[in-house]
Scaffold this active site. Structure first.
Site, PDB file in Angstrom:
ATOM      1  N   HIS A  95       0.814  -1.143  -0.055  1.00  0.00           N
ATOM      2  CA  HIS A  95       0.026   0.116   0.022  1.00  0.00           C
ATOM      3  C   HIS A  95       1.108   1.245   0.136  1.00  0.00           C
ATOM      4  CE1 HIS A  95      -3.077  -2.781   0.650  1.00  0.00           C
ATOM      5  NE2 HIS A  95      -2.904  -3.173   2.082  1.00  0.00           N
ATOM      6  N   GLU A 112      -1.445  -0.106   7.837  1.00  0.00           N
ATOM      7  CA  GLU A 112      -2.445  -1.347   8.358  1.00  0.00           C
ATOM      8  C   GLU A 112      -1.736  -1.934   9.566  1.00  0.00           C
ATOM      9  OE1 GLU A 112      -3.922  -4.242   6.192  1.00  0.00           O
ATOM     10  OE2 GLU A 112      -2.350  -3.761   4.669  1.00  0.00           O
ATOM     11  N   HIS A 169       3.949  -7.286   1.518  1.00  0.00           N
ATOM     12  CA  HIS A 169       3.226  -8.466   2.487  1.00  0.00           C
ATOM     13  C   HIS A 169       2.087  -9.161   1.862  1.00  0.00           C
ATOM     14  CE1 HIS A 169       0.660  -4.680   2.453  1.00  0.00           C
ATOM     15  NE2 HIS A 169      -0.345  -5.506   2.603  1.00  0.00           N
ATOM     16  N   ARG A 189      -0.181  -4.463  -6.553  1.00  0.00           N
ATOM     17  CA  ARG A 189       0.056  -6.074  -6.464  1.00  0.00           C
ATOM     18  C   ARG A 189       1.515  -5.982  -7.219  1.00  0.00           C
ATOM     19  NH1 ARG A 189      -5.396  -7.021  -8.343  1.00  0.00           N
ATOM     20  NH2 ARG A 189      -6.722  -7.380  -6.605  1.00  0.00           N
TER      21      ARG A 189
END
Length: 321
Positions: A95, A112, A169, A189
Site C-alpha cells: 500500500h 495497517e 506483505h 500488486r
C-alpha cells in the site's frame, strides 16, 4: 441522540477465499462467494460501505449526518476493520503513501496492522524482502526469483504486526487475521501466482512498475510483537497502537463483568464469545459502534473484543466549533 448501534458487515468476493470458518464460527451469512474477507467497518461511499440498520443509512452517511458521534477532523471516517480467513495465499502487495495514492486513484495511503487470531502450525505471512537496491528488486521480480526476494515469517497466534506504507506483505493461507487500517483502498500488486479470476476468466492485474517506485528500499526488518495484558476494572486490556492521525487498537477480554473508559468513538468487534456492551447484545462476528463521549462502557458476558478508534491529529473537534 447518541446511542450504541450495530454495524452490518460488508462483503466482497475474494479469489483466495472459499473457506467455511467465517460462516460457521462468525455467523456471516451472505450469497457473496468465495468468502474469505469481511469488512466489519468500512465507509467508502459508492464502493464499500457498511449499513447501520437502526439509523437506516450507510456508515459513510452516518458519519456525515452525525458528526457529534465521531468528533473527527477528517472528511471521511478514518478507520477500517476487516477479518480475513484465506484458503490460499493473498497476492504479494504493498500500500503506497498518501502522496502517491492521491495521484493514483484520488485516495489515501493505507497503513495497517494485523493481529493473528489463529494459525495452522505451518502458517506464515510474506513480510518484506531481501533486495538492497531497486535494481536488485526489479531483477529478482522479473526473473521470478521469489526465493531470493521474499521474506516469510512464521505466523504467531495473538501476535501483532505493524505494516507501514511501502511494506511488501501477504497473509498466508489458513491464517485467521483481524485487520485495522486507514479507511482507504489503494493496493499495488507485485505477484498473484498467475491465478485466473473466475469472474473474468483472466489473470488479475498486477502493478510491478508502481511497486518498484513505492516499495521500501532497503526493507526494514519488522516482526511480530506480543503485548502484555493489564487487568483494569474487570477487563483484561491489551494496548497495541494509539497514534493520533492514524488509528487506535486495543483488545478487551471480558469474563463475566467489567467496564472501560474511552472518550473517542469506538468500534467493538467481537471475535470470540458473546455478551452485552452497555446492555446491547453482541456475539462473535458482530461489531457495535459506541459514539464519542459516552462515558464508562459496561460489559457483561464472556467476550474477546477488539476496539478500533481514532484520535485527532490536530485540534479536538469541539475546539473547532
Amino acid at each position: 441522540m447518541k446511542r450504541i448501534v450495530k454495524i452490518e458487515p460488508f462483503y466482497e468476493p475474494r479469489i483466495w477465499g472459499g473457506g467455511t470458518r467465517l460462516a460457521e464460527e462468525f455467523h456471516y451469512k451472505t450469497d457473496v462467494e468465495p468468502l474469505g474477507e469481511v469488512y466489519n467497518v468500512v465507509a467508502l461511499a459508492g464502493h464499500a460501505d457498511c449499513f447501520v440498520p437502526e439509523m437506516n443509512r450507510t456508515l459513510s452517511q452516518l458519519y456525515i449526518d452525525c458528526p457529534e458521534w465521531f468528533q473527527c477532523e477528517t472528511p471521511e471516517l478514518p478507520v477500517r476493520v476487516n477479518i480475513l480467513d484465506p484458503v490460499e495465499d493473498l497476492s504479494i502487495q504493498i500500500h503506497p503513501d498518501d502522496d502517491f495514492a492521491a495521484k493514483y486513484n484520488g485516495g489515501r495511503g493505507k497503513p495497517e496492522a494485523w493481529v493473528i487470531l489463529d494459525t495452522p502450525e505451518d502458517g506464515e505471512i510474506e513480510f518484506g524482502h531481501y533486495a538492497e537496491t531497486k535494481e536488485e528488486f526489479k531483477n529478482w521480480t522479473e526473473n521470478h526469483r521469489w526465493d531470493k526476494l521474499l521474506r516469510y515469517l512464521k505466523a504467531e497466534k495473538d501476535g501483532f504486526i505493524n505494516i507501514p506504507a511501502g511494506t511488501l506483505h501477504a497473509i498466508g493461507k489458513g491464517v485467521l487475521t483481524y485487520n485495522v487500517s486507514r479507511n482507504a483502498d489503494c493496493t499495488l500488486r507485485l505477484y498473484d501466482y498467475d491465478r485466473i479470476d473466475p469472474s473474468t476468466g483472466q489473470k488479475r492485474e498486477i502493478q510491478p512498475e508502481e511497486v518498484y517506485d513505492n516499495v521500501n528500499l532497503p526493507d526494514k526488518m519488522i516482526s511480530f510483537q506480543q503485548f502484555p495484558e493489564a487487568d483494569e476494572f474487570g477487563v483484561k486490556v491489551t494496548r497495541y497502537w494509539d497514534e493520533p492521525g492514524l488509528y487506535t487498537l486495543y483488545r478487551l477480554r471480558v469474563e463475566k463483568k467489567g467496564k472501560f473508559l474511552h472518550d473517542q468513538f469506538a468500534f467493538y468487534t467481537c471475535v470470540k464469545g458473546e455478551g452485552k456492551i452497555h446492555g446491547v447484545p453482541v456475539r462473535q462476528g458482530e461489531t457495535l459502534l459506541v459514539p464519542a463521549e459516552m462515558g464508562w462502557v459496561c460489559f457483561e458476558g464472556n467476550m474477546d473484543l477488539f476496539l478500533a478508534s481514532y484520535r485527532n491529529e490536530m485540534l479536538r473537534w469541539e475546539e473547532c466549533q
